[in-house]
Design an enzyme around this catalytic site. Structure first.
Site, PDB file in Angstrom:
ATOM      1  N   LYS A   5      41.897 -53.039  25.277  1.00  0.00           N
ATOM      2  CA  LYS A   5      42.086 -54.393  24.778  1.00  0.00           C
ATOM      3  C   LYS A   5      41.353 -55.442  25.611  1.00  0.00           C
ATOM      4  O   LYS A   5      40.850 -56.435  25.082  1.00  0.00           O
ATOM      5  CB  LYS A   5      43.579 -54.723  24.704  1.00  0.00           C
ATOM      6  CG  LYS A   5      44.295 -54.751  26.046  1.00  0.00           C
ATOM      7  CD  LYS A   5      45.801 -54.816  25.909  1.00  0.00           C
ATOM      8  CE  LYS A   5      46.388 -53.482  25.582  1.00  0.00           C
ATOM      9  NZ  LYS A   5      46.340 -52.493  26.679  1.00  0.00           N
TER      10      LYS A   5
ATOM     11  N   GLU B 228      40.871 -49.812  16.739  1.00  0.00           N
ATOM     12  CA  GLU B 228      42.202 -49.927  16.129  1.00  0.00           C
ATOM     13  C   GLU B 228      43.315 -49.867  17.166  1.00  0.00           C
ATOM     14  O   GLU B 228      44.320 -50.578  17.060  1.00  0.00           O
ATOM     15  CB  GLU B 228      42.388 -48.823  15.091  1.00  0.00           C
ATOM     16  CG  GLU B 228      43.698 -48.870  14.335  1.00  0.00           C
ATOM     17  CD  GLU B 228      43.835 -50.106  13.465  1.00  0.00           C
ATOM     18  OE1 GLU B 228      44.712 -50.945  13.779  1.00  0.00           O
ATOM     19  OE2 GLU B 228      43.080 -50.246  12.494  1.00  0.00           O
TER      20      GLU B 228
ATOM     21  N   VAL C  86      45.165 -52.956  19.738  1.00  0.00           N
ATOM     22  CA  VAL C  86      46.297 -53.832  19.404  1.00  0.00           C
ATOM     23  C   VAL C  86      47.366 -53.011  18.705  1.00  0.00           C
ATOM     24  O   VAL C  86      47.079 -52.307  17.741  1.00  0.00           O
ATOM     25  CB  VAL C  86      45.869 -54.990  18.475  1.00  0.00           C
ATOM     26  CG1 VAL C  86      47.078 -55.873  18.135  1.00  0.00           C
ATOM     27  CG2 VAL C  86      44.769 -55.824  19.106  1.00  0.00           C
TER      28      VAL C  86
ATOM     29  N   GLY D 284      49.117 -50.337  19.586  1.00  0.00           N
ATOM     30  CA  GLY D 284      49.298 -48.898  19.785  1.00  0.00           C
ATOM     31  C   GLY D 284      49.059 -48.134  18.496  1.00  0.00           C
ATOM     32  O   GLY D 284      47.960 -48.138  17.947  1.00  0.00           O
TER      33      GLY D 284
ATOM     34  N   GLY E  57      59.629 -46.090  32.838  1.00  0.00           N
ATOM     35  CA  GLY E  57      58.215 -45.904  32.573  1.00  0.00           C
ATOM     36  C   GLY E  57      57.625 -46.877  31.576  1.00  0.00           C
ATOM     37  O   GLY E  57      56.486 -46.703  31.128  1.00  0.00           O
TER      38      GLY E  57
ATOM     39  N   GLU F  84      54.712 -51.215  34.537  1.00  0.00           N
ATOM     40  CA  GLU F  84      53.954 -50.756  35.690  1.00  0.00           C
ATOM     41  C   GLU F  84      54.612 -51.250  36.980  1.00  0.00           C
ATOM     42  O   GLU F  84      55.449 -52.151  36.967  1.00  0.00           O
ATOM     43  CB  GLU F  84      52.520 -51.297  35.619  1.00  0.00           C
ATOM     44  CG  GLU F  84      51.758 -50.898  34.372  1.00  0.00           C
ATOM     45  CD  GLU F  84      51.403 -49.422  34.355  1.00  0.00           C
ATOM     46  OE1 GLU F  84      51.392 -48.800  35.443  1.00  0.00           O
ATOM     47  OE2 GLU F  84      51.148 -48.891  33.262  1.00  0.00           O
TER      48      GLU F  84
ATOM     49  N   ASP G 165      48.584 -59.391  28.670  1.00  0.00           N
ATOM     50  CA  ASP G 165      48.373 -58.315  27.703  1.00  0.00           C
ATOM     51  C   ASP G 165      48.460 -58.854  26.277  1.00  0.00           C
ATOM     52  O   ASP G 165      47.598 -58.572  25.439  1.00  0.00           O
ATOM     53  CB  ASP G 165      49.411 -57.214  27.927  1.00  0.00           C
ATOM     54  CG  ASP G 165      49.301 -56.079  26.922  1.00  0.00           C
ATOM     55  OD1 ASP G 165      48.402 -55.240  27.075  1.00  0.00           O
ATOM     56  OD2 ASP G 165      50.122 -56.039  25.989  1.00  0.00           O
TER      57      ASP G 165
ATOM     58  N   LYS H  90      45.459 -59.304  23.122  1.00  0.00           N
ATOM     59  CA  LYS H  90      45.667 -58.785  21.770  1.00  0.00           C
ATOM     60  C   LYS H  90      45.561 -59.880  20.712  1.00  0.00           C
ATOM     61  O   LYS H  90      44.995 -59.660  19.634  1.00  0.00           O
ATOM     62  CB  LYS H  90      47.018 -58.076  21.695  1.00  0.00           C
ATOM     63  CG  LYS H  90      47.069 -56.804  22.542  1.00  0.00           C
ATOM     64  CD  LYS H  90      48.467 -56.220  22.614  1.00  0.00           C
ATOM     65  CE  LYS H  90      48.502 -54.967  23.475  1.00  0.00           C
ATOM     66  NZ  LYS H  90      49.874 -54.427  23.627  1.00  0.00           N
TER      67      LYS H  90
END
Length: 403
Positions: free
Chosen positions: A100, A124, A127, A129, A182, A185, A196, A200
């Site tokens: 991204k 694809e 953005v 997933g 998980g 981060e 992030d 996107k």
């Protein structure tokens, strides 16, 4: 035979290899083509992996191999990933990516290079997933003039807000839990500070409105300033807090794009998007509102989107399919400060001064609030007007109300 090279064998790269190999017969049945992972580029070796014998350490091997048709870039960032992408495109190979940051920063440049070399550059998975959104926006909704793109674009922040709302956890406690599971981060700043989601919404806005929008043009606010007090006040008026990326087309053709937490009415489908799930709403003049929902990250969901692009690139090796948008510039974006909306405000100050500034305003209540704490909703106004009217208050939290 379509030969594929994967750059980076981390979470997404290994997922791509697993999907291509594990679904080999299904993909062949549906496409009439066979796909093979020929190379995996990484600085590490993977002796215990079933793909270990395909790992190489020199990109030049991929670049110079005429049998490689599609390069999958899952390295991330805009450094060596950009270099390898450019070299692959110049070598006449289509490139598919989940990166991204690279698309948001360099998408126009790379799309032009792909067009020049008569290959594909597809993204694809950059953005949402596993949520199909780029292709539907570019193809299925191409008959529409798009007015707005709005979405929950980051699973980590949505998980944190879900836990704050549902379990009463503080931001710090919810973040720690997300890291333990998980979902976040060790350094969560790209997620919780909104970077992030910013990347996107840049990509979605470019596809929707046809001009490149750079991350530095998009005002970005994360969720670090949202407290349990704000969660309680939002609940008292039937709303939930969600981090949204928004891009709106203005009447003069400019685009207003930004990322910020919003109060969303509990009846809005966005309010029901919980945990690590994402949702993206598109508003078009013919179709009205359509919404795409699903897992916005994760090994196999993201790999699913990457492999769909690999298949698409293979289908268009002789008849090219080009995604495209025009170059960006200072004339593309308009300030979000002039965008009119209702507001939620939590502040310190005098109730009398507030009522003089906003006659008829009603104060919100929550258990345990300090006497000097003021929380309220305003009528529609711009951020500039809000700050001018309430200059006498000390703001603690200011959030748009999605209308």
């Amino acid at each position: 035979m379509i030969n594929v090279a994967i750059l980076g064998f981390g979470t997404v790269g290994s997922g791509v290899a697993e999907v291509l190999e594990g679904h080999r017969e299904l993909i062949t049945q549906r496409t009439g083509r066979q796909f093979r992972v020929k190379y995996i580029l990484d600085v590490r070796d993977f002796p215990d992996s079933p793909f270990g014998d395909r790992v190489i350490h020199d990109f030049q091997t991929i670049e110079q191999d005429p049998e490689v048709d599609v390069v999958v870039e899952t390295i991330g960032g805009a450094g060596v990933a950009k270099e390898y992408t450019q070299r692959a495109l110049r070598a006449g190979k289509s490139v598919v990516t989940s990166n991204k940051e690279l698309v948001a920063c360099c998408g126009h440049e790379l799309l032009q290079l792909a067009k020049e070399k008569k290959v594909s550059y597809l993204f694809e998975a950059s953005v949402g997933g596993g949520i199909p959104i780029i292709s539907p926006l570019y193809q299925c909704l191409s008959a529409n003039e798009i007015f707005e793109v709005c979405g929950i674009l980051n699973g980590t922040t949505n998980y944190i807000l879900t836990r704050m709302i549902g379990a009463g956890l503080s931001f710090e406690a919810a973040l720690k839990e997300a890291q333990e599971n998980g979902y976040a981060e060790r350094d969560p700043s790209a997620d919780v500070e909104g970077h992030d989601a910013c990347r996107k919404i840049c990509i979605l806005a470019a596809v929707a409105f046809g001009r490149h929008i750079y991350p530095e043009q998009v005002p970005t606010e994360g969720i670090t300033g949202v407290s349990l007090a704000d969660v309680d006040y939002a609940d008292s008026v039937g709303k939930k807090i969600k981090l949204l990326g928004r891009a709106l087309r203005n009447g003069d053709g400019t685009v207003t794009a930004y990322v910020a937490p919003h109060l969303v009415d509990q009846s809005d489908p966005m309010a029901g998007v919980v945990d690590v799930f994402n949702a993206i709403k598109i508003r078009g003049d013919a179709v009205g509102d359509v919404m795409f929902y699903g897992r916005g990250a994760g090994k196999l969901p993201t790999a699913s989107a990457v492999v769909s692009d690999v298949i698409d690139a293979a289908k268009h090796m002789n008849t090219k399919k080009y995604l495209d948008w025009q170059e960006g510039g200072e004339d593309v974006c308009a300030s979000a400060d002039s965008l009119v909306s209702p507001w939620y405000v939590r502040a310190e100050g005098s109730a009398e001064a507030l009522r003089r500034a906003l006659p008829g305003v009603s104060l919100l209540a929550r258990h345990g609030a300090a006497d000097s704490e003021l929380a309220f909703l305003t009528g529609p106004m711009s951020r500039t007007e809000l700050e001018e009217k309430l200059a006498g208050l000390s703001f603690r939290c200011v959030l748009r109300v999605l209308d």
